[in-house]
Scaffold this motif. Structure first.
Motif, PDB file in Angstrom:
ATOM      1  N   UNK A  59      -4.053  -3.633  -4.382  1.00 26.12           N
ATOM      2  CA  UNK A  59      -5.184  -2.942  -5.011  1.00 26.12           C
ATOM      3  C   UNK A  59      -4.936  -2.696  -6.490  1.00 26.12           C
ATOM      4  N   UNK A  60      -3.660  -2.569  -6.862  1.00 31.83           N
ATOM      5  CA  UNK A  60      -3.299  -2.318  -8.259  1.00 31.83           C
ATOM      6  C   UNK A  60      -3.066  -3.614  -9.033  1.00 31.83           C
ATOM      7  N   UNK A  61      -3.347  -4.754  -8.366  1.00 34.26           N
ATOM      8  CA  UNK A  61      -3.209  -6.049  -9.036  1.00 34.26           C
ATOM      9  C   UNK A  61      -1.793  -6.567  -9.095  1.00 34.26           C
ATOM     10  N   UNK A  62      -0.869  -5.932  -8.365  1.00 35.70           N
ATOM     11  CA  UNK A  62       0.544  -6.340  -8.399  1.00 35.70           C
ATOM     12  C   UNK A  62       0.812  -7.276  -7.216  1.00 35.70           C
ATOM     13  N   UNK A  63       0.376  -8.533  -7.372  1.00 34.23           N
ATOM     14  CA  UNK A  63       0.359  -9.460  -6.244  1.00 34.23           C
ATOM     15  C   UNK A  63       1.755  -9.887  -5.808  1.00 34.23           C
ATOM     16  N   UNK A  64       2.662 -10.095  -6.749  1.00 33.27           N
ATOM     17  CA  UNK A  64       4.015 -10.507  -6.370  1.00 33.27           C
ATOM     18  C   UNK A  64       4.710  -9.411  -5.565  1.00 33.27           C
ATOM     19  N   UNK A  65       4.532  -8.140  -5.999  1.00 30.35           N
ATOM     20  CA  UNK A  65       5.117  -7.025  -5.249  1.00 30.35           C
ATOM     21  C   UNK A  65       4.497  -6.929  -3.859  1.00 30.35           C
ATOM     22  N   UNK A  66       3.191  -7.150  -3.786  1.00 32.73           N
ATOM     23  CA  UNK A  66       2.514  -7.110  -2.493  1.00 32.73           C
ATOM     24  C   UNK A  66       3.081  -8.170  -1.558  1.00 32.73           C
ATOM     25  N   UNK A  67       3.275  -9.391  -2.068  1.00 37.23           N
ATOM     26  CA  UNK A  67       3.833 -10.464  -1.243  1.00 37.23           C
ATOM     27  C   UNK A  67       5.220 -10.095  -0.738  1.00 37.23           C
ATOM     28  N   UNK A  68       6.049  -9.561  -1.625  1.00 40.22           N
ATOM     29  CA  UNK A  68       7.414  -9.180  -1.236  1.00 40.22           C
ATOM     30  C   UNK A  68       7.394  -8.163  -0.090  1.00 40.22           C
ATOM     31  N   UNK A  69       6.523  -7.179  -0.193  1.00 41.46           N
ATOM     32  CA  UNK A  69       6.452  -6.146   0.839  1.00 41.46           C
ATOM     33  C   UNK A  69       5.890  -6.683   2.155  1.00 41.46           C
ATOM     34  N   UNK A  70       4.884  -7.551   2.078  1.00 41.41           N
ATOM     35  CA  UNK A  70       4.357  -8.174   3.300  1.00 41.41           C
ATOM     36  C   UNK A  70       5.446  -8.992   3.991  1.00 41.41           C
ATOM     37  N   UNK A  71       6.247  -9.711   3.191  1.00 44.08           N
ATOM     38  CA  UNK A  71       7.322 -10.518   3.774  1.00 44.08           C
ATOM     39  C   UNK A  71       8.374  -9.624   4.435  1.00 44.08           C
ATOM     40  N   UNK A  72       8.684  -8.487   3.801  1.00 46.14           N
ATOM     41  CA  UNK A  72       9.638  -7.552   4.414  1.00 46.14           C
ATOM     42  C   UNK A  72       9.089  -7.019   5.736  1.00 46.14           C
ATOM     43  N   UNK A  73       7.806  -6.674   5.716  1.00 46.26           N
ATOM     44  CA  UNK A  73       7.175  -6.163   6.943  1.00 46.26           C
ATOM     45  C   UNK A  73       7.240  -7.210   8.049  1.00 46.26           C
ATOM     46  N   UNK A  74       6.937  -8.459   7.706  1.00 47.72           N
ATOM     47  CA  UNK A  74       6.987  -9.545   8.696  1.00 47.72           C
ATOM     48  C   UNK A  74       8.393  -9.741   9.231  1.00 47.72           C
ATOM     49  N   UNK A  75       9.398  -9.726   8.334  1.00 48.27           N
ATOM     50  CA  UNK A  75      10.780  -9.989   8.748  1.00 48.27           C
ATOM     51  C   UNK A  75      11.297  -8.905   9.692  1.00 48.27           C
TER      52      UNK A  75
END
Length: 689
Positions: free
Chosen positions: A252-268
């Motif tokens: 939502x804050x436009x920080x797409x790379x950080x969002x991807x990193x967190x989604x990947x952590x959640x998935x892992x």
């Protein structure tokens, strides 16, 4: 090897917070017992592990086997436990009628077994289930009644869950002020219980409210605080959920790379603990992020694979949400044929109304690309009708804005004015609503913070006047009325205090007593003896054998004797001249001395009073210790024969943090007339040379 009841108690403590390895170890211990009751509990524990991993099929099998085992044993409480857990699983998978029937059976079983607190937990679950179904009035009625009953029964686990459920109802009703207040109260209850997972769940929901009303900084702080509660690896599914929510925030804050990193952590994390559905949802988010970041083919491959699995499992809502996202981004990438094929597939499927509106919006985009402006408007008008029926005001506003712009391109002035007015009004209302929601949440935060501050002040007062363990019981609302079969009592009096009080200023007397009793407090703390109270120039303390900490008579006597010896030495070291005591008084009382009496036996202890609470001990043992002090001599410790026999030649290892060793001995004084008791054989307690 532990007993079945010990393992069961261990499981009850960690079932919602222990890590999976710890729970599995309990199951292994039970397996070695090879008895029916142990096998039943083993199924319960393995069902809990499966449920927390969101493997509901495995959980269902384990809990059903537990129910069969408890039924064969005619264990009504065990059957209720299995039924309660089965109800949770059935509710999770959407079998609500079956869940409610199981909950009712659990309530009957627990009530019959006298476990009213657990019966209440089942009722809370029924309320939570009605919340999930959107039966908010019914859910609110049930959960509010549960809050009242839980408060009366002092069943904090049920209270925390009921408060959490009411918070969820108000959040869905968009009453974010009330929701914030209930989540804050749920957090307080779970913190009091030490239930980290309950605190983290409530914080996660509270952060969602802060996110919805636009308080992104507060939301981030709250989510990271929630993460701190689960970073011990004990609630990995919740950890994965919180990471996904943080990813949404960064997106939502436009920080797409950080969002991807967190989604990947959640998935892992979800993958690591084999939480299959959670892994699928997180993997879908990763695929969406790949597409947002321009990695279209990689993202599309992930979304197609994930959505196919959801469809195969019959989860059409999840399949449709991933498919519509892929269709929209196919349009953005200029892949019109792929987007059209996906939209057609969605139209052929029974999807929910919200997704239907999204499909119509995507159809409008296709029509615009094909220069069919009239067709685009028709699609958007249909989407608007659906959104208005759903009362989805943000989407209604967005559709009015799209239609306004479309009417401008069509030179439809009347339509432009109509949609612009509707958009302007909704936009203003939404902004006003968001501001109002922010104010409501802030007011709720302030109100709950004020209540918490007041409670903490009350706690500070209780901790300053009562022993900490006793104060904790009072805070929990427990009656403090105890009987101890075995306790050692210390009674102390300052020698010559009456003379001092006639010659010294009140401030000097208070300073001397403060120094003396400060030494007493420190010695008692080092030897784990509980201070009860001071009465003028007297000091009372005791230590007892409790179910939580069993002790022999010798151990109790040793701890009190150690404290008494240390107090005697410390009192003699107090320099009265340093307090400004006049020389003529010092000639009469050159240094501070105390008399001490020690006795061993049964006693009563409890908190008395209502406005000014006081912890006290009473009984014959206390009276004898007091008489022994009265008949003692300055600078000496007078003990009963019972105390001397218990101490015997016990090596008194005390000294607290310094690790000093004090050895003492009892020297027979002889037969002494003790008021109210007659002749008693007593002893002096001295240092052993």
């Amino acid at each position: 090897m532990r007993t079945l009841s010990e393992i069961d108690a261990h499981y009850s403590r960690i079932q919602m917070s222990g890590d999976f390895a710890e729970l599995e170890q309990l199951a292994v211990e039970l397996e070695a017992m090879d008895e029916p009751a142990a096998r039943a509990l083993q199924h319960v524990i393995r069902g809990t592990v499966a449920a927390r991993r969101r493997d509901m099929n495995a959980a269902l099998v384990e809990y059903e086997q537990a129910l069969q085992a408890y039924t064969a044993l005619q264990n009504i409480e065990g059957m209720a436990r299995a039924q309660l857990n089965l109800g949770r699983v059935q509710s999770f998978v959407g079998e609500f009628e079956a869940a409610e029937a199981l909950y009712q059976q659990a309530i009957e079983g627990y009530t019959q077994s006298g476990k009213l607190g657990y019966a209440l937990r089942a009722r809370v679950n029924i309320g939570l289930m009605h919340e999930t179904l959107g039966h908010f009035d019914t859910a609110l009625k049930i959960l509010s009644a549960c809050v009242a009953e839980a408060t009366e029964l002092q069943e904090d686990h049920a209270l925390g869950n009921a408060l959490f459920g009411i918070g969820g109802i108000y959040m869905k009703l968009e009453d974010y002020g009330a929701s914030t207040e209930y989540y804050r109260r749920a957090i307080d209850v779970h913190e009091r219980l030490g239930e980290a997972s309950g605190v983290a769940s409530s914080l996660n929901s509270l952060a969602s409210i802060q996110y919805y009303v636009g308080n992104y900084t507060e939301a981030a702080e709250t989510w990271y605080r929630a993460l701190d509660m689960v970073d011990q690896g004990r609630e990995r599914v919740l950890e994965s959920t919180i990471l996904s929510n943080l990813a949404n925030l960064h997106l939502s804050m436009g920080e797409q790379e950080d969002a991807l990193r967190l989604y990947e952590q959640a998935r892992d994390i979800a993958r690591e603990i084999r939480a299959y559905l959670t892994t699928l949802h997180a993997e879908g988010k990763v695929g969406q992020m790949y597409i947002r970041l321009g990695r279209f083919d990689e993202g599309a491959e992930i979304l197609e694979r994930v959505s196919a699995i959801f469809r195969e499992r019959g989860d059409l809502d999840s399949w449709a949400s991933h498919t519509i996202f892929l269709a929209g981004n196919s349009l953005n990438a200029g892949r019109i044929e792929k987007a059209t094929a996906l939209l057609q597939e969605l139209e052929r499927t029974d999807i929910n109304a919200s997704i239907q509106a999204d499909v119509l919006r995507a159809r409008a985009e296709v029509a615009l690309i094909e220069h069919d402006t009239a067709g685009a408007r028709e699609h958007l008008l249909q989407a608007l009708s659906i959104s208005e029926a759903l009362h989805h005001r943000p989407l209604v506003a967005a559709l009015h804005q799209q239609l306004r712009d479309l009417c401008k391109d069509l030179n439809d002035f009347e339509g432009y004015v109509q949609h612009n007015e509707a958009w302007s009004q909704l936009h203003a209302e939404l902004h006003s609503t968001k501001v109002g929601q922010q104010l409501a949440t802030q007011q709720a935060d302030r109100r709950v913070a004020a209540e918490r501050l007041e409670r903490e002040r009350e706690r500070e007062v209780l901790y300053s006047t009562l022993p900490r363990a006793v104060a904790d019981r009072v805070i929990r609302g427990e009656p403090v009325q105890d009987h101890y079969d075995l306790a050692a009592v210390l009674f102390l009096d300052v020698v010559g205090f009456t003379t001092l009080s006639g010659d010294l200023h009140a401030s000097t007397l208070a300073a001397i007593l403060g120094a003396a009793f400060g030494q007493c407090d420190a010695a008692c703390a080092r030897h784990e003896v509980t201070k009860v109270k001071t009465i003028g120039d007297s000091y009372l303390a005791f230590v007892a054998s409790t179910p939580e900490r069993l002790a022999t008579p010798g151990e109790l006597a040793a701890r009190v004797a150690g404290a008494a010896m240390e107090i005697l030495q410390a009192a003699a070291s107090i320099d009265l001249a340093s307090f400004g005591v006049p020389a003529d008084v010092l000639r009469t009382i050159p240094h501070l001395q105390v008399r001490i009496g020690l006795h061993l036996g049964p006693l009563f202890a409890g908190v008395i009073g209502t406005e000014r609470l006081q912890y006290d001990i009473w009984g014959d043992t206390v009276n004898v210790a007091s008489r022994l002090e009265h008949t003692s001599e300055p600078g000496r410790i007078h003990v009963s024969e019972a105390f001397a026999n218990a101490l015997a030649l016990f090596d008194l290892e005390s000294g607290g943090s310094e690790g000093a060793t004090v050895r003492c001995r009892c020297i027979k004084r002889g037969s002494i007339d003790i008021k109210g008791k007659g002749e008693m054989t007593t002893y002096w307690l001295d240092l052993q040379g």
